[in-house]
Design a protein around this motif. Structure first.
Motif, mmCIF file in Angstrom:
data_model
loop_
_atom_site.group_PDB
_atom_site.id
_atom_site.type_symbol
_atom_site.label_atom_id
_atom_site.label_comp_id
_atom_site.label_asym_id
_atom_site.label_seq_id
_atom_site.Cartn_x
_atom_site.Cartn_y
_atom_site.Cartn_z
ATOM 1 N N GLY A 148 -9.493 6.035 0.647
ATOM 2 C CA GLY A 148 -8.259 5.685 1.338
ATOM 3 C C GLY A 148 -8.395 4.373 2.090
ATOM 4 N N THR A 149 -7.265 3.865 2.577
ATOM 5 C CA THR A 149 -7.226 2.546 3.215
ATOM 6 C C THR A 149 -6.695 2.638 4.640
ATOM 7 O OG1 THR A 149 -6.841 1.469 1.076
ATOM 8 C CG2 THR A 149 -6.330 0.196 3.041
ATOM 9 N N ALA A 188 -9.758 -1.800 5.825
ATOM 10 C CA ALA A 188 -11.007 -1.107 5.515
ATOM 11 C C ALA A 188 -10.751 0.075 4.598
ATOM 12 C CB ALA A 188 -11.690 -0.658 6.790
ATOM 13 N N GLN A 189 -11.771 0.409 3.821
ATOM 14 C CA GLN A 189 -11.720 1.584 2.929
ATOM 15 C C GLN A 189 -12.913 2.497 3.221
ATOM 16 O OE1 GLN A 189 -11.431 -0.252 -1.007
ATOM 17 N NE2 GLN A 189 -9.263 0.320 -1.067
ATOM 18 N N GLU A 197 -6.412 14.051 5.283
ATOM 19 C CA GLU A 197 -4.997 14.314 5.005
ATOM 20 C C GLU A 197 -4.259 13.104 4.438
ATOM 21 O OE1 GLU A 197 -0.980 15.953 7.316
ATOM 22 O OE2 GLU A 197 -2.968 16.306 8.179
ATOM 23 N N PHE A 198 -4.716 11.889 4.750
ATOM 24 C CA PHE A 198 -3.958 10.695 4.378
ATOM 25 C C PHE A 198 -4.780 9.770 3.483
ATOM 26 C CE2 PHE A 198 -2.670 12.044 8.658
ATOM 27 C CZ PHE A 198 -1.335 12.368 8.414
ATOM 28 N N LYS A 205 0.815 -1.208 0.000
ATOM 29 C CA LYS A 205 0.000 0.000 0.000
ATOM 30 C C LYS A 205 0.858 1.272 0.000
ATOM 31 C CE LYS A 205 -4.155 -1.758 0.027
ATOM 32 N NZ LYS A 205 -5.114 -1.490 -1.081
ATOM 33 N N LEU A 206 1.981 1.253 0.727
ATOM 34 C CA LEU A 206 2.861 2.413 0.765
ATOM 35 C C LEU A 206 3.418 2.742 -0.618
ATOM 36 C CD1 LEU A 206 4.813 1.751 4.085
ATOM 37 C CD2 LEU A 206 3.401 3.760 3.602
#
Length: 249
Positions: free
Chosen positions: A137-138, A248-249, A113-114, A46-47
Motif C-alpha cells: 500500500g501507499t 512511501a510504500q 485495512e487500507f 492513487k485513488l
C-alpha cells in the motif's frame, strides 16, 4: 486611530469554518507561490486504483470532496472538534464515513485495512499508519514544516513552538522508514505567502491559532498598527512557508 485600521481589526470577527480560506484567498487578499508538486493530483491518481482509502485530518472535507470518484471504501478522520460535524455533513452524503479521532497512536481501524492513506497537513504516528496499511500500500503525506511562517512570530516577538520547530522532511523520513516503509519520493520547499491587508493577516491567524501561543489581537495593537503601516507603504507583507511531501510504500 486610523478608521481603516480599526475596520481591518474587525476581520477577526469573521466566521472561519472547516479549512476554507476563500474569504481572503478568492478575493486576492492573500496568495501563495506554487510548489513543484500537487498533492491533489497525486492523490487522485492513487485513488483511481485504490480499493480502500483513508484521508487523515480531512478538515471540513473540502479538499477530499474534490477528489472523486472515490474507491469502494473511503473513510476519513478529523481531530479538530469544530470541523467534525462540517466534514460529516459534507462527506457522508458522498459515501465517506468520518471518524473523530483524538489519538494518532490508536486509530479506530483494523490492521491492513487500507491500500492508500492520504494525509495533508495532519499529524500522524508512523507505526500506526503502518499498522493500518496493507503490504504494498501507499502512504502520501504533505506536511507543514516547523519553520512555517516564522516571520509572523518575529512580528509579535514570539518564539516558534519548540515542539514543532524541528519538524522537517528528514525527521519525517526517519520516522516513516523506522516504521517499515520504503520512501519512493520526497521533496521539501519554501514557497512565499503574501498578505495584502492587515485583515487578511488577522483572518489567517484565526485559522491557525497554534502559530502564536495565547495570542490576542487586543494585546498587540502597536505591533499590528506597525504592520498595517508597512502594508500601506509596500503593498503587502511576505512570509516564508515550509512544506514537504513524502510518498512511501
Amino acid at each position: 486611530m486610523d478608521q481603516e485600521f480599526l475596520n481591518q481589526l474587525k476581520t477577526q470577527d469573521e466566521v472561519f469554518s472547516g479549512w476554507d480560506f476563500s474569504f481572503v484567498s478568492e478575493t486576492g487578499r492573500m496568495s501563495s507561490s506554487l510548489l513543484t508538486w500537487s498533492f491533489g493530483s497525486l492523490a487522485m491518481k492513487k485513488l483511481a486504483h485504490a480499493k480502500s482509502a483513508l484521508d487523515m485530518g480531512t478538515g471540513g472535507g473540502e479538499h477530499l470532496s474534490y477528489l472523486r470518484p472515490f474507491p469502494p471504501v473511503m473513510k476519513a478522520t478529523e481531530g479538530y472538534m469544530p470541523n467534525v460535524s462540517i466534514a460529516k455533513n459534507r462527506l457522508e452524503a458522498l459515501g465517506v464515513k468520518v471518524y473523530e479521532v483524538t489519538n494518532d497512536q490508536n486509530l479506530p481501524f483494523k490492521e491492513n485495512e487500507f491500500d492508500l492513506i492520504l494525509n495533508k497537513h495532519d499529524s500522524f504516528d508512523a507505526n500506526e499508519v503502518r499498522r493500518l496499511i496493507s503490504d504494498g500500500g501507499t502512504f502520501i503525506t504533505q506536511q507543514v514544516g516547523g519553520t512555517d511562517c516564522a516571520e509572523i512570530n518575529e512580528w509579535f516577538n514570539q518564539p516558534l513552538n519548540p515542539e514543532f520547530a524541528q519538524w522537517n522532511l528528514e525527521t519525517a523520513r526517519q520516522q516513516v522508514e523506522a516504521a517499515g516503509f520504503h520512501v519512493t519520493d520526497a521533496k521539501e520547499e519554501f514557497p512565499t505567502q503574501r498578505f495584502y491587508d492587515l485583515g487578511a493577516v488577522l483572518y489567517y491567524l484565526k485559522a491557525i491559532p497554534w502559530q502564536l501561543e495565547d495570542w490576542r489581537a487586543a494585546d498587540y495593537i502597536p505591533e499590528l498598527y506597525k504592520l498595517y503601516e508597512r502594508i500601506n507603504k509596500d503593498g503587502f507583507v511576505e512570509v516564508t512557508q515550509h512544506r514537504f511531501i513524502l510518498i512511501a510504500q
